[in-house]
Design a protein around this motif. Structure first.
Motif, PDB file in Angstrom:
ATOM      1  N   ALA A 291     -82.272  46.756  65.412  1.00  0.00           N
ATOM      2  CA  ALA A 291     -81.853  47.132  66.756  1.00  0.00           C
ATOM      3  C   ALA A 291     -80.573  48.011  66.322  1.00  0.00           C
ATOM      4  CB  ALA A 291     -81.475  46.310  67.507  1.00  0.00           C
ATOM      5  N   ALA A 292     -79.732  47.587  65.602  1.00  0.00           N
ATOM      6  CA  ALA A 292     -78.349  48.399  65.168  1.00  0.00           C
ATOM      7  C   ALA A 292     -78.801  49.726  64.498  1.00  0.00           C
ATOM      8  CB  ALA A 292     -77.506  47.564  64.401  1.00  0.00           C
ATOM      9  N   ILE A 293     -79.780  49.652  63.434  1.00  0.00           N
ATOM     10  CA  ILE A 293     -80.104  51.090  62.935  1.00  0.00           C
ATOM     11  C   ILE A 293     -80.523  52.057  63.726  1.00  0.00           C
ATOM     12  CG2 ILE A 293     -81.578  52.117  61.262  1.00  0.00           C
ATOM     13  CD1 ILE A 293     -81.315  49.732  59.487  1.00  0.00           C
ATOM     14  N   LEU A 294     -81.576  51.566  64.662  1.00  0.00           N
ATOM     15  CA  LEU A 294     -82.058  52.527  65.861  1.00  0.00           C
ATOM     16  C   LEU A 294     -80.840  52.907  66.778  1.00  0.00           C
ATOM     17  CD1 LEU A 294     -85.229  50.623  66.868  1.00  0.00           C
ATOM     18  CD2 LEU A 294     -84.995  52.859  65.413  1.00  0.00           C
ATOM     19  N   ALA A 295     -79.744  52.261  66.786  1.00  0.00           N
ATOM     20  CA  ALA A 295     -78.749  52.653  67.864  1.00  0.00           C
ATOM     21  C   ALA A 295     -77.872  53.664  66.877  1.00  0.00           C
ATOM     22  CB  ALA A 295     -77.778  51.352  68.339  1.00  0.00           C
ATOM     23  N   ILE A 296     -77.625  53.521  65.788  1.00  0.00           N
ATOM     24  CA  ILE A 296     -76.807  54.393  65.120  1.00  0.00           C
ATOM     25  C   ILE A 296     -77.684  55.788  64.845  1.00  0.00           C
ATOM     26  CG2 ILE A 296     -76.224  54.850  62.596  1.00  0.00           C
ATOM     27  CD1 ILE A 296     -75.336  51.827  62.161  1.00  0.00           C
ATOM     28  N   LEU A 297     -78.854  55.639  64.371  1.00  0.00           N
ATOM     29  CA  LEU A 297     -79.388  56.917  64.482  1.00  0.00           C
ATOM     30  C   LEU A 297     -79.737  57.610  65.802  1.00  0.00           C
ATOM     31  CD1 LEU A 297     -82.616  55.846  62.098  1.00  0.00           C
ATOM     32  CD2 LEU A 297     -80.499  57.079  61.668  1.00  0.00           C
ATOM     33  N   ALA A 298     -79.686  57.086  66.959  1.00  0.00           N
ATOM     34  CA  ALA A 298     -79.899  57.595  68.463  1.00  0.00           C
ATOM     35  C   ALA A 298     -78.486  58.151  68.722  1.00  0.00           C
ATOM     36  CB  ALA A 298     -80.264  56.362  69.296  1.00  0.00           C
TER      37      ALA A 298
END
Length: 339
Positions: A291-298
């Motif tokens: 979830a954190a990686i997706l948030a960073i990429l977004a």
């Protein structure tokens, strides 16, 4: 407009962290054990977490009335309030179909692990939660552990353990979304699995209050490393993330083990329960990292459109927020360790 949005997000993030910080010690589960010692005799043990001398008002209730009398024993141990009832009941099956409830659980964020063992080998293990504080007792045949119960407990412990998540988030922000992050997470997993296993086998022990203070100190260290990186200074963690993750992972493993072992499970159940608990921790950790990686990429396209000053503020918010709360925990937990 973008600056206002950024400020709003910062305030909401800090508010969420503050709420979690206030409850950082309250995710430890309570524990209720009912053990049949003879055909007509039962021992009921209730163990609930405390913070110093303060205990949330929780009370176990059985619909057959066993727990309506004063307990035979009632005393406090470090971090827990313990009560025990010795019950004599000559009924043919006095627990089957009865309702078990934890009064006051719906007003807390604490789970309650329930374990029932009958003399004929039937058993029950489950978790009562604030949104489901009661259950009708139904037993499975033969001995064995309820796999989902311990797995869920491990997953919930990591996902509600803001201190452990802060450490993982700090590593992720420091290393970035790259191959080295996988190495760091793997090292962290191996390390805390080792101390979980060592604790399960009784090879090593460590005072829980000291471990909790050191865990908070590890988060301060990562936050300082992250702040130094923003100044262009590559610290030890940036150069050798797997080494730092492994070293501090050993401490976090003791903390994970303490969350379950201190509840007071029977010794013959600790190794398997810790294994299942650890698997739940890993599952929860992977969910958080994903979830954190997706948030960073977004957020990368959003950062590209921010003014330079707003981008710098956004970069500085995580290390200073993480470091501030972790420093508070260091002071709080150090005081608790000496107390």
């Amino acid at each position: 407009m973008r600056r206002r949005l950024l400020a709003l997000l910062a305030v909401l993030s800090l508010g969420l962290l503050a709420a979690q910080a206030a409850a950082a010690h309250e995710v430890r589960p309570a524990y209720l054990e009912i053990r049949q010692e003879a055909p007509d005799r039962f021992l009921v043990t209730w163990k609930q977490p405390t913070a110093g001398d303060v205990a949330v008002r929780l009370a176990p209730r059985l619909s057959n009335g066993w727990l309506e009398t004063a307990p035979a024993e009632s005393f406090a141990s470090p971090g827990f309030l313990i009560r025990a009832w010795r019950v004599r009941d000559e009924g043919p099956d006095p627990l089957a179909g009865r309702t078990l409830a934890i009064e006051g659980l719906d007003q807390t964020i604490t789970d309650a692990l329930v374990r029932v063992e009958l003399a004929d080998g039937r058993s029950l293990e489950t978790i009562l939660r604030p949104d489901s504080p009661q259950i009708t007792l139904a037993f499975q045949g033969g001995p064995g552990l309820a796999v989902p119960a311990y797995f869920r407990l491990g997953m919930e412990h990591i996902l509600t353990g803001i201190d452990h998540l802060m450490f993982v988030l700090g590593l992720l922000l420091l290393v970035g979304v790259r191959w080295r992050m996988l190495q760091a997470i793997t090292a962290f997993t191996v390390a805390h699995s080792l101390t979980l296993g060592a604790s399960a086998l009784g090879w090593v022990t460590a005072p829980s209050a000291v471990i909790e203070a050191l865990v908070a100190l590890s988060i301060v260290f990562v936050a300082c490393e992250l702040a130094n990186r923003l100044r262009g200074q590559a610290g030890l963690t940036a150069r050798f993330p797997w080494l730092i993750a492994f070293t501090f992972g050993l401490l976090h493993g003791f903390a994970f083990a303490g969350a379950l072992v201190e509840v007071g499970l029977p010794k013959d159940a600790i190794p398997l329960s810790l294994l299942l608990f650890n698997l739940g921790v890993e599952a929860g950790q992977l969910i958080f990292v994903g979830a954190a990686i997706l948030a960073i990429l977004a957020l990368r396209p959003v950062r590209a459109r921010l003014p330079a000053i707003a981008d710098r503020l956004a970069l500085r918010l995580p290390p200073y927020a993480i470091g501030s709360f972790a420093a508070f925990w260091v002071l709080e937990r150090t005081a608790a360790a000496f107390a």
